[in-house]
Design a protein around this motif. Sequence first.
Motif, mmCIF file in Angstrom:
data_model
loop_
_atom_site.group_PDB
_atom_site.id
_atom_site.type_symbol
_atom_site.label_atom_id
_atom_site.label_comp_id
_atom_site.label_asym_id
_atom_site.label_seq_id
_atom_site.Cartn_x
_atom_site.Cartn_y
_atom_site.Cartn_z
ATOM 1 N N SER A 29 -13.712 15.028 -3.551
ATOM 2 C CA SER A 29 -15.099 15.317 -3.178
ATOM 3 C C SER A 29 -15.858 14.025 -2.877
ATOM 4 O O SER A 29 -16.579 13.929 -1.882
ATOM 5 C CB SER A 29 -15.781 16.091 -4.310
ATOM 6 O OG SER A 29 -17.150 16.294 -4.020
ATOM 7 N N SER A 31 -22.084 14.177 -4.633
ATOM 8 C CA SER A 31 -20.706 14.668 -4.481
ATOM 9 C C SER A 31 -20.092 15.028 -5.822
ATOM 10 O O SER A 31 -19.243 15.924 -5.900
ATOM 11 C CB SER A 31 -19.846 13.616 -3.767
ATOM 12 O OG SER A 31 -19.788 12.419 -4.519
ATOM 13 N N THR A 90 -14.387 21.072 -1.046
ATOM 14 C CA THR A 90 -13.645 20.883 -2.305
ATOM 15 C C THR A 90 -12.989 22.165 -2.778
ATOM 16 O O THR A 90 -11.872 22.137 -3.316
ATOM 17 C CB THR A 90 -14.598 20.355 -3.397
ATOM 18 O OG1 THR A 90 -15.275 19.197 -2.920
ATOM 19 C CG2 THR A 90 -13.829 19.995 -4.655
ATOM 20 N N GLY A 149 -18.758 18.538 -6.334
ATOM 21 C CA GLY A 149 -17.341 18.584 -6.672
ATOM 22 C C GLY A 149 -17.062 19.474 -7.868
ATOM 23 O O GLY A 149 -16.092 20.242 -7.876
ATOM 24 N N SER A 182 -9.006 22.284 -3.477
ATOM 25 C CA SER A 182 -8.590 22.289 -4.884
ATOM 26 C C SER A 182 -7.900 23.601 -5.247
ATOM 27 O O SER A 182 -6.962 23.618 -6.051
ATOM 28 C CB SER A 182 -9.793 22.050 -5.792
ATOM 29 O OG SER A 182 -10.788 23.032 -5.599
ATOM 30 N N ILE A 238 -12.414 16.038 -8.174
ATOM 31 C CA ILE A 238 -13.620 15.197 -8.155
ATOM 32 C C ILE A 238 -13.438 14.029 -7.197
ATOM 33 O O ILE A 238 -14.333 13.683 -6.409
ATOM 34 C CB ILE A 238 -13.926 14.680 -9.576
ATOM 35 C CG1 ILE A 238 -14.291 15.850 -10.510
ATOM 36 C CG2 ILE A 238 -15.046 13.664 -9.540
ATOM 37 C CD1 ILE A 238 -15.562 16.554 -10.161
#
Length: 820
Positions: free
Chosen positions: A347, A295, A33, A299, A37, A344
């Motif tokens: 993830s 997750s 992640t 995340g 991201s 999120i």
Amino acid sequence: MRRALWVLAVLLSHWRRHKMQFATLLIGLIAATALWSGVQAINQQARSAYDRAAATFGGARTPMLVAPDAATFPQELFVKLRRAGWPVSPMLEGRVQVNGRSVRLLGIEPVTLPVDVGNAPRLGAADLSSFVAPPGQTLVAKETLTDLQEREGAAPPISNGAILPPLRVLPQLVPDVLVVDIGVAQRLLNKPDQISRLLIGKPKGKPAPLASVVGDRLQRVEPDAETELERLTDSFHLNLTAFGLLSFFVGLFIVNSAVGLAFEQRLPMLRTLRACGASARLVNTVLVVELVALSLIAGLIGLACGYFIAAALLPDVAASLRGLYGAQIPGQLSLRPEWWLAGIGISIVGALVAAVTSLIKAVRMPVLATAQPRAWQQRQSRWLILQSGAACAVFAVALLLLQYGQSLIAGFGVLAALMLGAALILPAFLDIILRTGQRFARRPLALWFWADSRQQLSGLSLALMALLLALAVNVGVSTMVETFSRTFVGWLNGRLAADVYISASDNAKGVAIRDWLKQRSDVQAILSGGRAEAQVQGQPVELLGLPDHALYRERWPLLEAAPRAWTQLIPGNAAFISEQLSRRLNVRVGDVVDVPAPGGTWELDIVGIYADYGNPKGQLAVNVAALIRHFPQTPQTRIGLIVAKENIPSLITALQKQFALDDRSVADQATVKAESIRIFNRTFAVTSALNAFTLGVAGIALLTSLLTLANSRLPQLAPLWAIGITRPRLAAIELTKTLSVALFTSLLAVPLGLLVAWCLIAIVNVKAFGWRLPFHVFPLQLVELVAIALFASLLAALPPMIRLARMQPAGLVKVFANER
């Protein structure tokens, strides 16, 4: 609901007993992640800046009227159109120098400015009179004010001696733009009663036809959904996205290993739950809920890490975009809510995708056979055949894209298909290598070494795929960057022909400096240059004036030239064209290019193509005297000098003292070259950081796979210990096996990486930038990268091997006590 909670509590108890496994699962999700991201945050920041630039008082997002064959047109056309009912607003654009820095000057007419010009900065009613009434105002972004080293309210002079209205900060403006009233702009740019373009608002009625008002003197340009800057920078953002996606998948390999081991170890627990009355649907639902909850936690942590990664890389990314494309990106990170939601979401989706394989295997295979390595190996043999077939299909897609693809997306598609196919076929190659080793082995322990390595391959295949991809990308990108670096240095030696460079503030000072230099005996030659801008076939083109001197003939980086090309350049009816512009216009040596000039069309025969790395604009190089004849307004402020090396410091000191020049206005070749190389190195700093991060994540993937296999390996190792092989020797054998497959993978990654480098140089660079670099191989660099990969593999293999070497005999004896 209560039963589901009890099932969840039982499943979560597994993580309490296996804390390292729990940590590897979270690390995988966080790593996957974080970089993804972070890259998306950088891309979002850049695209937001492009939108601001495109919508700055109109721009490319607003319909407009422009002259078809000139940069400006008379103001009287604006008056005629307004009287005919056209809701147009005039704008004048040019470039000025403030404190030695070149900035874009934009003149607007705020009263007639359309209200629907995108998200352009607006002037409030209270500020309108201050902006229009003398002395007026100069609107600037805060970043521009800092770069100009001025304070708000100051009225600095520009290069021609004119004074800007007082500076006022407007936060919505993009950097390197000065906005003034159009009357002020006409005075500052010395273009009285001239307009660059007319912005078109929404008409209240039906205006008269355009041709009936202005004839063919103006043409309408429709708004563009994607600006030229966005098209230019697509390659850079695709490159960042590719790095982020690669690290995301490498992180998922870690998750897949951890989840796979958890399923294998929890099979007795799952059988017990089923025996106690929990349905298969309930157990599977709770497993998914558990995974989603984990997750979510990972995340959120990954998003926080991604934010810090983006904040750390943004200055270098901004420098890259500014150096390669001229794009101005603010150095401060600002994120939208959708970035957090997307992080999120990615993830959760990644965790579910990583767990799919384990769920399918657990469902389809007999429960009692699931924990048996031999059953997994039989299943793995079938998977190797399927993976090899899939790899061949992906390679075929790569060939089709290479043959028929014409876009930048197709270039990256070739890269993606090539790497995916190589990753899929890697286990089959390693199986062949290990099978060959087993065939030539003679001693029992050697036979076991190769056979057991083949059995262990199924558990390590994903981690080895991650290592292959990470190392191949490192080899490919490092080869491309090193090739670019050496080519760039050679190109600089050709372009920076003079020993000293001077930039005068205006033409008058330029004449004074030349007259003074003619009296100096230490100056061997004075090389005057010039630059002008024009539109050629809808493309912004920079016209570069070259002096007629032997030094340029010797060093100018021509890639292709007609016979006696330099001689043809002197009369003024011939030009050299930059490589990227020749590709954009599809122009070759011998073709003719028409350049709109103030005195009419300037026909230029193309007699050479030259390398112009790093220039976002296309460029035509012509004789400087011819440039000034056709573009009389060209500033004659650029001066190059040929000076003996020992006389350079004293000459620069004398120039600075005589004409009050600072370090930005006069510099020697060595300083200019060092600054150019510094900017070049910073441009690729972000690439090096992403390379290192990707290889680090691959090392973590290998570590987690080895930790995952550590407990399941005991049934294969305990019999060897029982027949007399010591625990340290067992650990050494296991370490040798791990390093052997890592070495084989690294050696396979080298040709793959060189193929990636070729794709980057011959396909992606050409489609993205317009130039092609020579392809070079650097053996020492390859050896260094393979050594780094092996060192990372060694670090990943040491913890489980040390644990094995220190294991108490009782732990190995228990293997025989437990029926497995």
